[in-house]
Design a protein around this motif. Sequence first.
Motif, PDB file in Angstrom:
ATOM      1  N   LEU A  63      -0.387   4.292  -0.842  1.00 15.54           N
ATOM      2  CA  LEU A  63       0.463   4.605  -0.170  1.00 15.54           C
ATOM      3  C   LEU A  63       0.608   5.917   0.517  1.00 15.54           C
ATOM      4  CD1 LEU A  63       3.058   1.849  -1.457  1.00 15.54           C
ATOM      5  CD2 LEU A  63       1.577   1.386   0.323  1.00 15.54           C
ATOM      6  N   TRP A  64       0.548   6.730  -0.432  1.00 15.88           N
ATOM      7  CA  TRP A  64       0.294   8.143  -0.259  1.00 15.88           C
ATOM      8  C   TRP A  64      -0.789   8.249   0.427  1.00 15.88           C
ATOM      9  CZ3 TRP A  64      -3.703  11.251  -1.517  1.00 15.88           C
ATOM     10  CH2 TRP A  64      -3.321  12.562  -0.563  1.00 15.88           C
ATOM     11  N   LEU A  65      -1.873   7.479  -0.065  1.00 13.34           N
ATOM     12  CA  LEU A  65      -3.132   8.153   1.665  1.00 13.34           C
ATOM     13  C   LEU A  65      -3.241   7.698   3.164  1.00 13.34           C
ATOM     14  CD1 LEU A  65      -6.632   9.304   1.522  1.00 13.34           C
ATOM     15  CD2 LEU A  65      -6.631   7.173   0.373  1.00 13.34           C
ATOM     16  N   THR A  66      -2.975   6.183   3.200  1.00 15.63           N
ATOM     17  CA  THR A  66      -2.507   6.065   4.005  1.00 15.63           C
ATOM     18  C   THR A  66      -1.485   6.215   4.750  1.00 15.63           C
ATOM     19  OG1 THR A  66      -1.985   4.409   3.311  1.00 15.63           O
ATOM     20  CG2 THR A  66      -3.823   4.142   3.538  1.00 15.63           C
ATOM     21  N   THR A  75     -11.134   6.594  -5.576  1.00 19.16           N
ATOM     22  CA  THR A  75     -10.166   6.101  -5.262  1.00 19.16           C
ATOM     23  C   THR A  75      -8.960   7.005  -5.293  1.00 19.16           C
ATOM     24  OG1 THR A  75      -9.206   7.351  -7.888  1.00 19.16           O
ATOM     25  CG2 THR A  75     -10.255   5.339  -8.101  1.00 19.16           C
ATOM     26  N   PRO A  76      -7.675   6.480  -4.610  1.00 16.53           N
ATOM     27  CA  PRO A  76      -6.088   7.896  -4.070  1.00 16.53           C
ATOM     28  C   PRO A  76      -5.720   8.420  -5.293  1.00 16.53           C
ATOM     29  CG  PRO A  76      -6.506   4.814  -3.356  1.00 16.53           C
ATOM     30  CD  PRO A  76      -7.368   5.058  -4.165  1.00 16.53           C
ATOM     31  N   GLU A  77      -5.699   7.801  -6.115  1.00 16.58           N
ATOM     32  CA  GLU A  77      -5.558   8.619  -6.939  1.00 16.58           C
ATOM     33  C   GLU A  77      -6.140   9.833  -7.414  1.00 16.58           C
ATOM     34  OE1 GLU A  77      -3.692   8.700 -11.421  1.00 16.58           O
ATOM     35  OE2 GLU A  77      -4.644   6.953 -10.625  1.00 16.58           O
ATOM     36  N   ARG A  78      -7.440   9.843  -7.421  1.00 16.21           N
ATOM     37  CA  ARG A  78      -7.938  11.103  -7.654  1.00 16.21           C
ATOM     38  C   ARG A  78      -8.109  12.082  -6.689  1.00 16.21           C
ATOM     39  NH1 ARG A  78     -14.293   9.922  -9.491  1.00 16.21           N
ATOM     40  NH2 ARG A  78     -14.088  11.326  -9.372  1.00 16.21           N
ATOM     41  N   ALA A  79      -7.808  11.742  -5.556  1.00 14.20           N
ATOM     42  CA  ALA A  79      -8.178  11.995  -4.026  1.00 14.20           C
ATOM     43  C   ALA A  79      -6.566  12.645  -4.060  1.00 14.20           C
ATOM     44  CB  ALA A  79      -8.025  11.118  -3.035  1.00 14.20           C
ATOM     45  N   TYR A  80      -5.577  12.143  -4.890  1.00 16.40           N
ATOM     46  CA  TYR A  80      -4.217  12.397  -4.694  1.00 16.40           C
ATOM     47  C   TYR A  80      -4.177  14.012  -5.738  1.00 16.40           C
ATOM     48  CZ  TYR A  80       0.843  12.985  -6.287  1.00 16.40           C
ATOM     49  OH  TYR A  80       2.336  14.042  -5.704  1.00 16.40           O
ATOM     50  N   TYR A  81      -4.832  14.204  -6.428  1.00 15.15           N
ATOM     51  CA  TYR A  81      -4.676  15.070  -7.709  1.00 15.15           C
ATOM     52  C   TYR A  81      -5.664  16.429  -7.283  1.00 15.15           C
ATOM     53  CZ  TYR A  81      -1.217  12.337 -10.305  1.00 15.15           C
ATOM     54  OH  TYR A  81      -0.471  11.876 -10.706  1.00 15.15           O
ATOM     55  N   ALA A  82      -6.674  16.018  -6.667  1.00 20.22           N
ATOM     56  CA  ALA A  82      -8.014  17.138  -5.999  1.00 20.22           C
ATOM     57  C   ALA A  82      -6.537  18.435  -5.487  1.00 20.22           C
ATOM     58  CB  ALA A  82      -8.829  16.465  -5.344  1.00 20.22           C
ATOM     59  N   ASP A  83      -7.386  19.571  -5.286  1.00 18.25           N
ATOM     60  CA  ASP A  83      -6.954  20.828  -4.897  1.00 18.25           C
ATOM     61  C   ASP A  83      -7.524  21.432  -3.579  1.00 18.25           C
ATOM     62  OD1 ASP A  83      -9.573  21.540  -5.122  1.00 18.25           O
ATOM     63  OD2 ASP A  83      -8.840  22.626  -7.319  1.00 18.25           O
ATOM     64  N   LEU A  95      -3.259  16.019   3.279  1.00 15.11           N
ATOM     65  CA  LEU A  95      -4.080  16.033   2.292  1.00 15.11           C
ATOM     66  C   LEU A  95      -3.076  16.908   1.302  1.00 15.11           C
ATOM     67  CD1 LEU A  95      -7.359  14.755   2.261  1.00 15.11           C
ATOM     68  CD2 LEU A  95      -5.544  13.831   1.809  1.00 15.11           C
ATOM     69  N   TYR A  96      -3.011  17.597   1.880  1.00 15.03           N
ATOM     70  CA  TYR A  96      -2.111  19.235   1.549  1.00 15.03           C
ATOM     71  C   TYR A  96      -0.657  18.336   0.373  1.00 15.03           C
ATOM     72  CZ  TYR A  96      -5.598  21.816   3.433  1.00 15.03           C
ATOM     73  OH  TYR A  96      -7.148  22.836   3.961  1.00 15.03           O
ATOM     74  N   SER A  97      -0.307  17.541   1.794  1.00 14.73           N
ATOM     75  CA  SER A  97       1.128  17.147   0.574  1.00 14.73           C
ATOM     76  C   SER A  97       1.135  16.503  -0.032  1.00 14.73           C
ATOM     77  CB  SER A  97       1.728  16.675   2.000  1.00 14.73           C
ATOM     78  OG  SER A  97       3.109  15.974   1.512  1.00 14.73           O
ATOM     79  N   LYS A  98       1.844  16.492  -1.303  1.00 11.60           N
ATOM     80  CA  LYS A  98       1.768  15.355  -2.734  1.00 11.60           C
ATOM     81  C   LYS A  98       2.875  14.764  -2.394  1.00 11.60           C
ATOM     82  CE  LYS A  98      -1.781  17.424  -3.499  1.00 11.60           C
ATOM     83  NZ  LYS A  98      -3.640  16.122  -3.804  1.00 11.60           N
ATOM     84  N   GLU A  99       3.768  14.725  -1.409  1.00  8.66           N
ATOM     85  CA  GLU A  99       5.184  14.346  -1.636  1.00  8.66           C
ATOM     86  C   GLU A  99       4.548  12.655  -2.263  1.00  8.66           C
ATOM     87  OE1 GLU A  99       7.151  12.559   0.689  1.00  8.66           O
ATOM     88  OE2 GLU A  99       5.895  12.056   2.000  1.00  8.66           O
ATOM     89  N   LEU A 100       5.761  11.716  -2.165  1.00  8.86           N
ATOM     90  CA  LEU A 100       5.249  10.145  -2.911  1.00  8.86           C
ATOM     91  C   LEU A 100       6.814   9.756  -2.603  1.00  8.86           C
ATOM     92  CD1 LEU A 100       3.597  10.727  -6.592  1.00  8.86           C
ATOM     93  CD2 LEU A 100       2.123   9.700  -3.789  1.00  8.86           C
ATOM     94  N   ASP A 101       7.707  10.271  -2.116  1.00  3.78           N
ATOM     95  CA  ASP A 101       9.056   9.876  -1.231  1.00  3.78           C
ATOM     96  C   ASP A 101       8.913   8.465  -0.427  1.00  3.78           C
ATOM     97  OD1 ASP A 101      10.687  11.177  -3.279  1.00  3.78           O
ATOM     98  OD2 ASP A 101      11.331  13.243  -1.658  1.00  3.78           O
ATOM     99  N   SER A 102       7.838   8.938  -0.111  1.00  2.00           N
ATOM    100  CA  SER A 102       7.289   7.942   1.596  1.00  2.00           C
ATOM    101  C   SER A 102       7.122   6.797   0.053  1.00  2.00           C
ATOM    102  CB  SER A 102       6.643   8.410   2.446  1.00  2.00           C
ATOM    103  OG  SER A 102       6.276   7.395   3.410  1.00  2.00           O
ATOM    104  N   ALA A 103       6.043   7.060  -0.353  1.00  2.00           N
ATOM    105  CA  ALA A 103       5.136   5.919  -1.014  1.00  2.00           C
ATOM    106  C   ALA A 103       6.565   5.049  -2.119  1.00  2.00           C
ATOM    107  CB  ALA A 103       4.009   6.761  -1.863  1.00  2.00           C
TER     108      ALA A 103
END
Length: 173
Positions: A8-11, A30-38, A55-63
């Motif tokens: 959900l974060w990615l999409t 995986t989306p998780e690996r994308a999330y933790y990328a720099d 992709l720079y935003s790491k907020e997960l509130d929306s997800a």
Amino acid sequence: MSGLKYWLWLTTRQGLDAAGVLTVLDYFVTPERAYYADREEYDQLPLAPKARSGLYSKELDSADRILGDCQRLSLRIMTLRDGDYPERLRQISAPPAVLYVRGKLFDFDEEAAIAVVGSRRPSQYGEIAAAKLGMELAAGGALVLSGIAEGLDARSEEHTSELQSLRHLVCRL
């Protein structure tokens, strides 16, 4: 369920369309690996600057909010990597990475499916026609697909939900 949070974060990244999501998944797997990328890793991707900066935003509130809404509304979240993801959708050039499914599960690849796309500011006649068409198609056994955007998409979906035997797939595009 926690893995869905990253899908959900990615999409939901601003500026990232379905093709961009596939580009990210091709690179990170995986989306998780994308999330933790720099940022430096994101800069390697062939994406438009707006998509990359999303992709720079790491907020997960929306997800988290989407997960809560799906639970409250009894929606199932299906990802592109799930075994029961429809093959017909998987074959298009930029398939939606996440599907929201409401109602009885079905064999999407074997049944009639109608996608509803229309104006975000329809006329009154357009709204009435979309609502009637959506209900009649669902009543006849067709799967009604919608991006549930404002306007005709939402009207066609809104009235099909009144049917007891509704079979409905909502694609987030």
